[in-house]
Design an enzyme around this catalytic site. Structure first.
Site, PDB file in Angstrom:
ATOM      1  N   THR A 135      -2.560 -14.744 -16.446  1.00  0.00           N
ATOM      2  CA  THR A 135      -3.995 -15.023 -16.514  1.00  0.00           C
ATOM      3  C   THR A 135      -4.422 -15.488 -17.900  1.00  0.00           C
ATOM      4  O   THR A 135      -3.777 -15.146 -18.897  1.00  0.00           O
ATOM      5  CB  THR A 135      -4.763 -13.730 -16.144  1.00  0.00           C
ATOM      6  N   ASP A 136      -5.541 -16.209 -17.944  1.00  0.00           N
ATOM      7  CA  ASP A 136      -6.090 -16.609 -19.255  1.00  0.00           C
ATOM      8  C   ASP A 136      -6.689 -15.420 -19.999  1.00  0.00           C
ATOM      9  O   ASP A 136      -7.007 -15.520 -21.187  1.00  0.00           O
ATOM     10  CB  ASP A 136      -7.140 -17.719 -19.085  1.00  0.00           C
ATOM     11  N   GLU A 137      -6.866 -14.277 -19.291  1.00  0.00           N
ATOM     12  CA  GLU A 137      -7.530 -13.129 -19.934  1.00  0.00           C
ATOM     13  C   GLU A 137      -6.693 -12.542 -21.067  1.00  0.00           C
ATOM     14  O   GLU A 137      -7.206 -11.800 -21.903  1.00  0.00           O
ATOM     15  CB  GLU A 137      -7.894 -12.071 -18.876  1.00  0.00           C
ATOM     16  N   TYR A 160      -6.574  -4.276 -17.958  1.00  0.00           N
ATOM     17  CA  TYR A 160      -5.914  -5.291 -17.110  1.00  0.00           C
ATOM     18  C   TYR A 160      -5.257  -6.369 -17.966  1.00  0.00           C
ATOM     19  O   TYR A 160      -4.059  -6.645 -17.825  1.00  0.00           O
ATOM     20  CB  TYR A 160      -6.937  -5.926 -16.149  1.00  0.00           C
ATOM     21  N   LYS A 164      -1.270  -7.424 -18.510  1.00  0.00           N
ATOM     22  CA  LYS A 164      -0.721  -8.756 -18.239  1.00  0.00           C
ATOM     23  C   LYS A 164      -0.117  -9.352 -19.513  1.00  0.00           C
ATOM     24  O   LYS A 164       0.940  -9.997 -19.474  1.00  0.00           O
ATOM     25  CB  LYS A 164      -1.811  -9.688 -17.679  1.00  0.00           C
TER      26      LYS A 164
HETATM   27  P1  NAD Z   1      -4.447  -9.621  -5.568  1.00  0.00           P
HETATM   28  O1  NAD Z   1      -4.906  -8.311  -6.126  1.00  0.00           O
HETATM   29  O2  NAD Z   1      -5.290 -10.317  -4.549  1.00  0.00           O
HETATM   30  O3  NAD Z   1      -2.994  -9.467  -4.930  1.00  0.00           O
HETATM   31  C1  NAD Z   1      -1.975  -8.736  -5.520  1.00  0.00           C
HETATM   32  C2  NAD Z   1      -0.884  -8.518  -4.493  1.00  0.00           C
HETATM   33  O4  NAD Z   1       0.169  -7.762  -5.129  1.00  0.00           O
HETATM   34  C3  NAD Z   1      -1.334  -7.714  -3.271  1.00  0.00           C
HETATM   35  O5  NAD Z   1      -0.853  -8.325  -2.094  1.00  0.00           O
HETATM   36  C4  NAD Z   1      -0.691  -6.349  -3.481  1.00  0.00           C
HETATM   37  O6  NAD Z   1      -0.389  -5.681  -2.261  1.00  0.00           O
HETATM   38  C5  NAD Z   1       0.574  -6.712  -4.250  1.00  0.00           C
HETATM   39  N1  NAD Z   1       1.068  -5.589  -5.063  1.00  0.00           N
HETATM   40  C6  NAD Z   1       0.342  -4.792  -5.893  1.00  0.00           C
HETATM   41  N2  NAD Z   1       1.133  -3.839  -6.428  1.00  0.00           N
HETATM   42  C7  NAD Z   1       2.392  -4.042  -5.944  1.00  0.00           C
HETATM   43  C8  NAD Z   1       3.632  -3.386  -6.120  1.00  0.00           C
HETATM   44  N3  NAD Z   1       3.725  -2.313  -6.909  1.00  0.00           N
HETATM   45  N4  NAD Z   1       4.727  -3.870  -5.479  1.00  0.00           N
HETATM   46  C9  NAD Z   1       4.623  -4.958  -4.657  1.00  0.00           C
HETATM   47  N5  NAD Z   1       3.454  -5.608  -4.439  1.00  0.00           N
HETATM   48  C10 NAD Z   1       2.343  -5.158  -5.067  1.00  0.00           C
HETATM   49  O7  NAD Z   1      -4.202 -10.545  -6.848  1.00  0.00           O
HETATM   50  P2  NAD Z   1      -4.440 -12.099  -7.046  1.00  0.00           P
HETATM   51  O8  NAD Z   1      -5.857 -12.324  -7.441  1.00  0.00           O
HETATM   52  O9  NAD Z   1      -3.889 -12.820  -5.890  1.00  0.00           O
HETATM   53  O10 NAD Z   1      -3.540 -12.361  -8.331  1.00  0.00           O
HETATM   54  C11 NAD Z   1      -2.157 -12.659  -8.189  1.00  0.00           C
HETATM   55  C12 NAD Z   1      -1.556 -12.862  -9.568  1.00  0.00           C
HETATM   56  O11 NAD Z   1      -2.240 -13.925 -10.239  1.00  0.00           O
HETATM   57  C13 NAD Z   1      -1.703 -11.639 -10.478  1.00  0.00           C
HETATM   58  O12 NAD Z   1      -0.519 -11.521 -11.227  1.00  0.00           O
HETATM   59  C14 NAD Z   1      -2.882 -11.977 -11.368  1.00  0.00           C
HETATM   60  O13 NAD Z   1      -2.766 -11.341 -12.625  1.00  0.00           O
HETATM   61  C15 NAD Z   1      -2.747 -13.479 -11.489  1.00  0.00           C
HETATM   62  N6  NAD Z   1      -4.015 -14.219 -11.705  1.00  0.00           N
HETATM   63  C16 NAD Z   1      -5.109 -13.981 -10.930  1.00  0.00           C
HETATM   64  C17 NAD Z   1      -6.273 -14.724 -11.139  1.00  0.00           C
HETATM   65  C18 NAD Z   1      -7.496 -14.537 -10.272  1.00  0.00           C
HETATM   66  O14 NAD Z   1      -8.542 -15.128 -10.547  1.00  0.00           O
HETATM   67  N7  NAD Z   1      -7.440 -13.759  -9.208  1.00  0.00           N
HETATM   68  C19 NAD Z   1      -6.310 -15.688 -12.147  1.00  0.00           C
HETATM   69  C20 NAD Z   1      -5.162 -15.901 -12.931  1.00  0.00           C
HETATM   70  C21 NAD Z   1      -4.015 -15.171 -12.689  1.00  0.00           C
HETATM   71  P1  TYD Z   2     -14.452 -10.767 -11.669  1.00  0.00           P
HETATM   72  O1  TYD Z   2     -14.543 -11.541 -10.393  1.00  0.00           O
HETATM   73  O2  TYD Z   2     -14.232  -9.303 -11.609  1.00  0.00           O
HETATM   74  O3  TYD Z   2     -13.331 -11.491 -12.559  1.00  0.00           O
HETATM   75  P2  TYD Z   2     -12.933 -11.244 -14.125  1.00  0.00           P
HETATM   76  O4  TYD Z   2     -13.599 -10.039 -14.628  1.00  0.00           O
HETATM   77  O5  TYD Z   2     -11.467 -11.090 -14.033  1.00  0.00           O
HETATM   78  O6  TYD Z   2     -13.373 -12.494 -14.815  1.00  0.00           O
HETATM   79  O7  TYD Z   2     -15.793 -11.017 -12.493  1.00  0.00           O
HETATM   80  C1  TYD Z   2     -16.231 -12.319 -12.828  1.00  0.00           C
HETATM   81  C2  TYD Z   2     -17.469 -12.183 -13.699  1.00  0.00           C
HETATM   82  O8  TYD Z   2     -18.532 -11.616 -12.918  1.00  0.00           O
HETATM   83  C3  TYD Z   2     -17.289 -11.250 -14.876  1.00  0.00           C
HETATM   84  O9  TYD Z   2     -18.018 -11.752 -15.998  1.00  0.00           O
HETATM   85  C4  TYD Z   2     -17.900  -9.935 -14.409  1.00  0.00           C
HETATM   86  C5  TYD Z   2     -19.013 -10.388 -13.485  1.00  0.00           C
HETATM   87  N1  TYD Z   2     -19.325  -9.475 -12.355  1.00  0.00           N
HETATM   88  C6  TYD Z   2     -20.643  -9.070 -12.122  1.00  0.00           C
HETATM   89  O10 TYD Z   2     -21.587  -9.450 -12.855  1.00  0.00           O
HETATM   90  N2  TYD Z   2     -20.885  -8.235 -11.070  1.00  0.00           N
HETATM   91  C7  TYD Z   2     -19.895  -7.792 -10.247  1.00  0.00           C
HETATM   92  O11 TYD Z   2     -20.167  -7.015  -9.297  1.00  0.00           O
HETATM   93  C8  TYD Z   2     -18.544  -8.242 -10.487  1.00  0.00           C
HETATM   94  C9  TYD Z   2     -17.405  -7.787  -9.610  1.00  0.00           C
HETATM   95  C10 TYD Z   2     -18.304  -9.093 -11.550  1.00  0.00           C
END
Ligand code: NAD
Ligand code: TYD
Length: 354
Positions: A135-137, A160, A164
């Site tokens: 992630t970019d975070e 988080y 990462k």
């Molecule tokens: P998500 O939470 O929707 O899915 C995570 C998946 O991992 C789930 O299916 C869960 O069951 C599985 N999992 C969790 N713990 C596990 C374990 N111990 N063993 C096996 N499986 C396990 O997450 P996402 O949003 O799809 O993100 C996927 C990846 O992409 C993550 O690594 C996240 O850091 C990265 N990412 C997410 C975003 C975003 O905006 N969601 C952006 C950039 C990077």
């Molecule tokens: P989120 O979807 O949790 O992603 P991330 O924190 O990983 O960027 O949140 C996106 C943005 O929205 C973040 O600035 C937090 C804000 N937010 C709210 O204002 N209310 C909410 O209920 C949630 C879940 C997020």
């Protein structure tokens, strides 16, 4: 035949990656390893579950012996690692779970790959690849303009992002120390179908449809850079097939939105789709206590992946958000199923006192 292990393939982004690889590469065997936590849902994959090159394995990456055995049994050629705990708010209440899954789980996979692969990549070419999706975070929070580049120093601010960042460091360390063939990508916020409705966009869509308050953290001034999930999956495909070993690629759509502006767009589209008077859903906005340590702004410079690998986003945001809202409104049973049971209790508790 290539055997590709995709971890976390039942989650939001993972399910889109699994679908793309199963359909696009019928000559490859795709193994989806997922623990099926609250965020994992096999309903996300019903359209491809019967394809001959798709295999689901329920398992936990935190269990080192199990992961080692699994590699020995299947001899995976490559790994695309997405399994993680992924929600910042949960990391604030339970950081240890994030260390276990995101750090220990990643190291277990690295160890299993290291033991099973021939690590001789002197010329930068390898039959194997460990692709770590991040992630970019990890870069922290931008305050005065600028963008995250691949060489921006890490400065994670939440449990988080710290977990990462740690996992990214381990992946690079295994490349440097053991010559494990790796590649890493760091992506901005994703949106689209199948995202668990605790993240901003699906949570607000779900709350609007149920006439529940929309909890805006602080003043709603934080900025996020949003990318449609299918475009992230396409970028992962490009990095997997064309990325250079040892490199990092930032992925993003140059699409920054202040939370409040984004929320107003969601409210307006929802009013239209639900046949409500324009302005109706906006009334649900409720300002609540800010998230602890809330990062102000994320913004990705995606020029490297665009110039070197030829990737670019396929959708404009207006089209993506409309598609996303349509998906949640035609899949209301999915929303009801994933938010029933334990989640309902968790959600009520999260917002008590906010
Ligand atoms: P998500 O939470 O929707 O899915 C995570 C998946 O991992 C789930 O299916 C869960 O069951 C599985 N999992 C969790 N713990 C596990 C374990 N111990 N063993 C096996 N499986 C396990 O997450 P996402 O949003 O799809 O993100 C996927 C990846 O992409 C993550 O690594 C996240 O850091 C990265 N990412 C997410 C975003 C975003 O905006 N969601 C952006 C950039 C990077
Ligand atoms: P989120 O979807 O949790 O992603 P991330 O924190 O990983 O960027 O949140 C996106 C943005 O929205 C973040 O600035 C937090 C804000 N937010 C709210 O204002 N209310 C909410 O209920 C949630 C879940 C997020």
């Amino acid at each position: 035949m290539k055997k590709i292990l995709i971890t976390g393939g039942a989650g939001f982004i993972g399910s889109h990656v699994v679908r793309l690889f199963v359909n696009k590469y019928p000559e490859c065997e795709i193994y989806n390893l997922d623990k099926l936590t609250y965020a994992g849902n096999l309903e996300n994959l019903t359209d491809i579950e019967n394809k001959p090159n798709y295999h689901f394995i329920k398992g936990d990456i935190v269990d080192a012996d199990y992961i080692y055995q699994l590699f020995a049994e299947h001899q995976f050629d490559s790994v695309i690692h997405l399994a993680a705990e992924s929600h910042v708010d949960r990391s604030i209440t339970n950081p240890t779970e994030f260390v276990m899954t995101n750090v220990v789980g990643t190291v277990n996979l690295l160890n299993a790959a290291k033991s099973n692969w021939q690590l001789a990549i002197g010329n930068g070419v390898s039959e194997n690849l460990f692709y770590h999706v991040s992630t970019d975070e990890v870069y922290g929070s931008l305050h005065d303009g600028g963008f995250f580049l691949e060489n921006t120093p890490y400065d994670p601010q939440s449990p988080y992002s710290a977990s990462k960042a740690s996992s990214d460091h381990f992946v690079r360390a295994y490349h440097n120390t053991y010559k494990l063939p790796i590649v890493i990508s760091n992506c901005s916020n994703n949106y689209g179908p199948n995202q668990f409705p605790e993240k901003l966009i699906p949570l607000f869509i779900n709350n609007i449809r149920n006439n529940k308050p929309l909890p805006v953290y602080g003043k709603g001034e934080n900025v996020r850079d949003w990318l449609f999930v299918v475009d992230h999956a396409r970028a992962i495909d490009d990095v997997f097939h064309k990325g250079k070993i040892g490199e990092t690629y930032n992925i993003g759509g140059f699409n920054e939105w202040k939370n409040l502006d984004l929320i107003k767009v969601i409210c307006k589209v929802m009013d239209k789709k639900l046949g409500r008077e324009i302005g109706e859903s906006k009334k649900l906005i409720s300002y609540v206590t800010d998230r602890a340590g809330h990062d102000l702004r994320y913004a990705i410079d995606a020029n490297k992946i665009m110039n070197e690998l030829g990737w670019k986003p396929s959708l404009q945001f207006e089209e993506g958000i409309e598609k996303t809202i349509d998906w949640y409104l035609t899949n209301q049973k999915w929303l009801d199923d994933v938010t029933s049971g334990d989640y309902a209790k968790y959600y009520e508790k999260l917002y008590v006192g906010r």
